[in-house]
Design a protein around this motif. Structure first.
Motif, PDB file in Angstrom:
ATOM      1  N   ALA A   1       0.848  -1.186   0.000  1.00  0.00           N
ATOM      2  CA  ALA A   1       0.000   0.000   0.000  1.00  0.00           C
ATOM      3  C   ALA A   1       0.882   1.234   0.000  1.00  0.00           C
ATOM      4  CB  ALA A   1      -0.931   0.005   1.215  1.00  0.00           C
ATOM      5  N   VAL A   2       0.286   2.355  -0.391  1.00  0.00           N
ATOM      6  CA  VAL A   2       0.985   3.639  -0.434  1.00  0.00           C
ATOM      7  C   VAL A   2       0.565   4.484   0.763  1.00  0.00           C
ATOM      8  CG1 VAL A   2       1.379   5.765  -1.746  1.00  0.00           C
ATOM      9  CG2 VAL A   2       1.040   3.600  -2.959  1.00  0.00           C
ATOM     10  N   PHE A   3       1.559   5.115   1.395  1.00  0.00           N
ATOM     11  CA  PHE A   3       1.288   6.220   2.314  1.00  0.00           C
ATOM     12  C   PHE A   3       1.402   7.492   1.488  1.00  0.00           C
ATOM     13  CE2 PHE A   3       2.930   9.738   4.875  1.00  0.00           C
ATOM     14  CZ  PHE A   3       1.992   9.808   5.889  1.00  0.00           C
ATOM     15  N   LEU A   4       0.284   8.124   1.201  1.00  0.00           N
ATOM     16  CA  LEU A   4       0.301   9.300   0.342  1.00  0.00           C
ATOM     17  C   LEU A   4       0.858  10.509   1.090  1.00  0.00           C
ATOM     18  CD1 LEU A   4      -3.174   9.013  -1.427  1.00  0.00           C
ATOM     19  CD2 LEU A   4      -0.926   8.569  -2.422  1.00  0.00           C
ATOM     20  N   PRO A   5       1.729  11.285   0.453  1.00  0.00           N
ATOM     21  CA  PRO A   5       2.304  12.444   1.136  1.00  0.00           C
ATOM     22  C   PRO A   5       1.330  13.606   1.295  1.00  0.00           C
ATOM     23  CG  PRO A   5       3.089  12.351  -1.122  1.00  0.00           C
ATOM     24  CD  PRO A   5       2.304  11.101  -0.892  1.00  0.00           C
ATOM     25  N   GLN A   6       0.098  13.459   0.792  1.00  0.00           N
ATOM     26  CA  GLN A   6      -0.917  14.459   1.091  1.00  0.00           C
ATOM     27  C   GLN A   6      -1.321  14.406   2.570  1.00  0.00           C
ATOM     28  OE1 GLN A   6      -0.991  12.589  -1.679  1.00  0.00           O
ATOM     29  NE2 GLN A   6      -0.793  14.156  -3.262  1.00  0.00           N
ATOM     30  N   LEU A   7      -0.985  13.295   3.232  1.00  0.00           N
ATOM     31  CA  LEU A   7      -1.165  13.215   4.676  1.00  0.00           C
ATOM     32  C   LEU A   7       0.030  13.873   5.354  1.00  0.00           C
ATOM     33  CD1 LEU A   7      -2.351   9.505   5.001  1.00  0.00           C
ATOM     34  CD2 LEU A   7      -3.758  11.555   5.273  1.00  0.00           C
ATOM     35  N   PRO A   8      -0.159  14.507   6.510  1.00  0.00           N
ATOM     36  CA  PRO A   8       0.976  15.133   7.197  1.00  0.00           C
ATOM     37  C   PRO A   8       1.958  14.084   7.688  1.00  0.00           C
ATOM     38  CG  PRO A   8      -0.972  15.168   8.602  1.00  0.00           C
ATOM     39  CD  PRO A   8      -1.429  14.688   7.246  1.00  0.00           C
ATOM     40  N   PRO A   9       3.247  14.402   7.728  1.00  0.00           N
ATOM     41  CA  PRO A   9       4.243  13.393   8.094  1.00  0.00           C
ATOM     42  C   PRO A   9       4.030  12.803   9.478  1.00  0.00           C
ATOM     43  CG  PRO A   9       5.232  15.587   7.934  1.00  0.00           C
ATOM     44  CD  PRO A   9       3.874  15.683   7.349  1.00  0.00           C
ATOM     45  N   GLU A  10       3.458  13.576  10.402  1.00  0.00           N
ATOM     46  CA  GLU A  10       3.237  13.042  11.740  1.00  0.00           C
ATOM     47  C   GLU A  10       2.180  11.941  11.772  1.00  0.00           C
ATOM     48  OE1 GLU A  10       1.018  17.069  11.511  1.00  0.00           O
ATOM     49  OE2 GLU A  10       2.912  16.190  10.796  1.00  0.00           O
ATOM     50  N   ARG A  11       1.457  11.771  10.661  1.00  0.00           N
ATOM     51  CA  ARG A  11       0.459  10.694  10.582  1.00  0.00           C
ATOM     52  C   ARG A  11       1.122   9.357  10.237  1.00  0.00           C
ATOM     53  NH1 ARG A  11      -5.128  10.898   9.278  1.00  0.00           N
ATOM     54  NH2 ARG A  11      -5.988   8.873   9.873  1.00  0.00           N
ATOM     55  N   LEU A  12       2.353   9.394   9.774  1.00  0.00           N
ATOM     56  CA  LEU A  12       3.002   8.177   9.273  1.00  0.00           C
ATOM     57  C   LEU A  12       3.110   7.100  10.341  1.00  0.00           C
ATOM     58  CD1 LEU A  12       4.554   6.607   7.088  1.00  0.00           C
ATOM     59  CD2 LEU A  12       6.628   7.825   7.803  1.00  0.00           C
ATOM     60  N   ARG A  13       3.429   7.486  11.567  1.00  0.00           N
ATOM     61  CA  ARG A  13       3.706   6.471  12.584  1.00  0.00           C
ATOM     62  C   ARG A  13       2.507   5.571  12.843  1.00  0.00           C
ATOM     63  NH1 ARG A  13       7.455   7.151  17.882  1.00  0.00           N
ATOM     64  NH2 ARG A  13       7.496   4.953  18.454  1.00  0.00           N
ATOM     65  N   SER A  14       1.321   6.138  12.927  1.00  0.00           N
ATOM     66  CA  SER A  14       0.146   5.301  13.220  1.00  0.00           C
ATOM     67  C   SER A  14      -0.155   4.370  12.050  1.00  0.00           C
ATOM     68  CB  SER A  14      -1.070   6.174  13.533  1.00  0.00           C
ATOM     69  OG  SER A  14      -1.469   6.927  12.400  1.00  0.00           O
ATOM     70  N   ILE A  15       0.128   4.804  10.834  1.00  0.00           N
ATOM     71  CA  ILE A  15      -0.116   3.942   9.678  1.00  0.00           C
ATOM     72  C   ILE A  15       0.931   2.839   9.607  1.00  0.00           C
ATOM     73  CG2 ILE A  15      -0.159   3.919   7.146  1.00  0.00           C
ATOM     74  CD1 ILE A  15      -1.478   6.713   7.346  1.00  0.00           C
ATOM     75  N   VAL A  16       2.180   3.153   9.931  1.00  0.00           N
ATOM     76  CA  VAL A  16       3.219   2.116  10.002  1.00  0.00           C
ATOM     77  C   VAL A  16       2.857   1.081  11.059  1.00  0.00           C
ATOM     78  CG1 VAL A  16       5.609   1.674  10.681  1.00  0.00           C
ATOM     79  CG2 VAL A  16       5.081   3.546   9.115  1.00  0.00           C
ATOM     80  N   THR A  17       2.393   1.540  12.210  1.00  0.00           N
ATOM     81  CA  THR A  17       2.011   0.619  13.281  1.00  0.00           C
ATOM     82  C   THR A  17       0.870  -0.289  12.830  1.00  0.00           C
ATOM     83  OG1 THR A  17       2.716   2.180  14.989  1.00  0.00           O
ATOM     84  CG2 THR A  17       1.170   0.458  15.647  1.00  0.00           C
ATOM     85  N   ALA A  18      -0.131   0.296  12.190  1.00  0.00           N
ATOM     86  CA  ALA A  18      -1.261  -0.502  11.706  1.00  0.00           C
ATOM     87  C   ALA A  18      -0.801  -1.509  10.662  1.00  0.00           C
ATOM     88  CB  ALA A  18      -2.335   0.417  11.124  1.00  0.00           C
ATOM     89  N   ALA A  19       0.075  -1.078   9.758  1.00  0.00           N
ATOM     90  CA  ALA A  19       0.578  -1.972   8.715  1.00  0.00           C
ATOM     91  C   ALA A  19       1.393  -3.106   9.303  1.00  0.00           C
ATOM     92  CB  ALA A  19       1.422  -1.175   7.722  1.00  0.00           C
ATOM     93  N   ASP A  20       2.235  -2.789  10.268  1.00  0.00           N
ATOM     94  CA  ASP A  20       3.077  -3.798  10.905  1.00  0.00           C
ATOM     95  C   ASP A  20       2.229  -4.830  11.642  1.00  0.00           C
ATOM     96  OD1 ASP A  20       5.810  -4.390  10.955  1.00  0.00           O
ATOM     97  OD2 ASP A  20       6.035  -3.693  13.010  1.00  0.00           O
TER      98      ASP A  20
END
Length: 290
Positions: free
Chosen positions: A6-25
């Protein structure tokens, strides 16, 4: 076996990345891909953070616009990722969007020449070679990495046009295709890549990675209709998939049969639940894709 990500789109703020990484992991997603679109988020900084926050997730950067950074710096940074997170980082290089490159004063007169010189130099440095070269764009004088990766360090190329697709087959370890490619276009791309591989005498593995527009949920069709307008796709272009896990898995299989090795599902920028999207891909679509 087809790899699914899946793609983490950069239209999301960078501080949102951690929760999506956690969910993906936690969900068991195989790959999460990041973009370095101007002027949103840095690809290598977000990749380093995502790799550090996860225990097993593979992270791709697709792609690094080569006019933006000196090849020696790119080699140092990518080598660091390859050493710190063995086997978990995938890096792709590419022309970059030419209008953006023009905005920052680095637009190359010959993007193809730059990409060729850059990719060859980057792969050589990552292989531990000491390199001197005086190309049109890439100039190095007795440069070698002190900490090259101890193992394989594949570099992919993002490509769309025929010349770049052939070049990717010739000089890279894999090709990244953007979203918006139908099955027939993928087959043509694979043929052009193979032409480049044959011309270079290459017989090693060359994987194709492709982004695929995807939406699920009650408003999936409406969100993808907006994406069709945004990207100016023809009304009948079969380049998006909406629906439940069965509909998405059926589409993934079609592109895999056309020659794609790693299908990376691209959500809409307005997806109401990005964490839920990566869980959907990992937990519901993945079991249905051979």
């Amino acid at each position: 076996m087809t790899t699914l990500g899946a793609v983490f789109l950069p239209q999301l703020p960078p501080e949102r990345l951690r929760s999506i990484v956690t969910a993906a992991d936690e969900a068991g997603l195989e790959e999460l891909w990041l973009w370095e679109d101007c002027f949103l988020e840095g690809g290598l900084t977000t990749a380093a953070a995502a790799l550090a926050w996860s225990s097993r997730l593979r992270v791709g950067v697709g792609l690094l616009p080569v006019p933006l950074r000196n090849v020696a710096i790119a080699a140092m940074e990518t080598a660091t990722l390859f050493r710190m997170f063995p086997g978990r980082a995938t890096i792709a290089a590419g022309h970059g969007v030419q209008d953006w490159m023009g905005q920052v004063g680095v637009r190359a007169e010959s993007p193809l020449t730059l990409l060729r010189e850059y990719t060859l130099a980057l792969r050589a440095l990552l292989a531990g070679e000491r390199l001197s070269t005086q190309g049109r764009y890439v100039r190095l004088d007795d440069v070698a990495l002190d900490w090259p990766p101890p193992g394989p360090a594949p570099i992919l190329v993002g490509a769309t046009g025929p010349k770049t697709l052939r070049l990717s087959g010739e000089v890279s370890d894999g090709t990244v295709l953007t979203a918006g490619n139908d099955v027939a276009t993928v087959r043509r791309a694979r043929a052009l890549i193979d032409e480049g591989r044959t011309a270079a005498g290459r017989t090693d593995t060359h994987e194709i990675v492709m982004y695929l527009h995807c939406a699920t949920g009650p408003d999936a069709e409406a969100r993808l209709a907006a994406e069709r307008v945004r990207w100016k796709y023809a009304a009948d272009a079969d380049v998006l998939v909406a629906g439940d896990e069965h509909a998405v898995a059926d589409s993934v299989r079609r592109w895999a049969e056309a020659g794609v090795d790693r299908v990376i599902l691209q959500p809409t920028p307005d997806d109401p639940d990005p964490e839920g999207f990566v869980r959907f891909v990992a937990e519901r679509v993945r079991p249905l894709v051979p």
